[in-house]
Scaffold this motif. Structure first.
Motif, mmCIF file in Angstrom:
data_model
loop_
_atom_site.group_PDB
_atom_site.id
_atom_site.type_symbol
_atom_site.label_atom_id
_atom_site.label_comp_id
_atom_site.label_asym_id
_atom_site.label_seq_id
_atom_site.Cartn_x
_atom_site.Cartn_y
_atom_site.Cartn_z
ATOM 1 N N GLU A 1 0.846 -1.185 0.000
ATOM 2 C CA GLU A 1 0.000 0.000 0.000
ATOM 3 C C GLU A 1 0.891 1.249 0.000
ATOM 4 O O GLU A 1 1.933 1.279 0.643
ATOM 5 N N VAL A 2 0.458 2.268 -0.736
ATOM 6 C CA VAL A 2 1.137 3.556 -0.728
ATOM 7 C C VAL A 2 0.211 4.561 -0.080
ATOM 8 O O VAL A 2 -0.949 4.686 -0.468
ATOM 9 N N LYS A 3 0.719 5.261 0.944
ATOM 10 C CA LYS A 3 -0.090 6.249 1.643
ATOM 11 C C LYS A 3 0.517 7.628 1.498
ATOM 12 O O LYS A 3 1.730 7.775 1.359
ATOM 13 N N ASN A 4 -0.354 8.627 1.539
ATOM 14 C CA ASN A 4 0.043 10.024 1.552
ATOM 15 C C ASN A 4 0.774 10.464 0.287
ATOM 16 O O ASN A 4 1.641 11.325 0.348
ATOM 17 N N LEU A 5 0.422 9.898 -0.833
ATOM 18 C CA LEU A 5 1.040 10.296 -2.090
ATOM 19 C C LEU A 5 0.416 11.609 -2.536
ATOM 20 O O LEU A 5 -0.785 11.725 -2.675
ATOM 21 N N SER A 6 1.260 12.614 -2.726
ATOM 22 C CA SER A 6 0.723 13.924 -3.107
ATOM 23 C C SER A 6 0.804 14.140 -4.601
ATOM 24 O O SER A 6 1.492 13.512 -5.317
#
Length: 78
Positions: free
Chosen positions: A73-78
């Motif tokens: 999972e990838v979180k906080n990708l802006s």
């Protein structure tokens, strides 16, 4: 860049720049995360730039996780 191995998952805090300069060091960290066999979360909250080698590294990580049935999972990708 930091690896946090918790009881149920592994979190990798990604650096601001994912470029050729750090891809070898990051690859070793990600290999360690995969070897733990727990779900992996990539924290991308500080990423500003990813070059081609960085993209290739993430594709390789995705493939490794799929082969070993590890959730990624990838979180906080802006």
């Amino acid at each position: 860049m930091k690896l946090k191995a918790l009881k149920t998952k592994t979190t990798v805090e990604l650096p601001d720049l994912v470029t050729a300069d750090i891809v070898t060091e990051l690859a070793e960290l990600l290999k360690e995360a995969v070897s733990l066999g727990k779900p992996i979360t990539l924290s991308a909250k500080t990423i500003q730039h990813i070059d081609t080698l960085g993209c290739q590294l993430f594709v390789s990580l995705k493939n490794s996780c799929q082969e070993k049935s590890i959730d990624l999972e990838v979180k906080n990708l802006s």
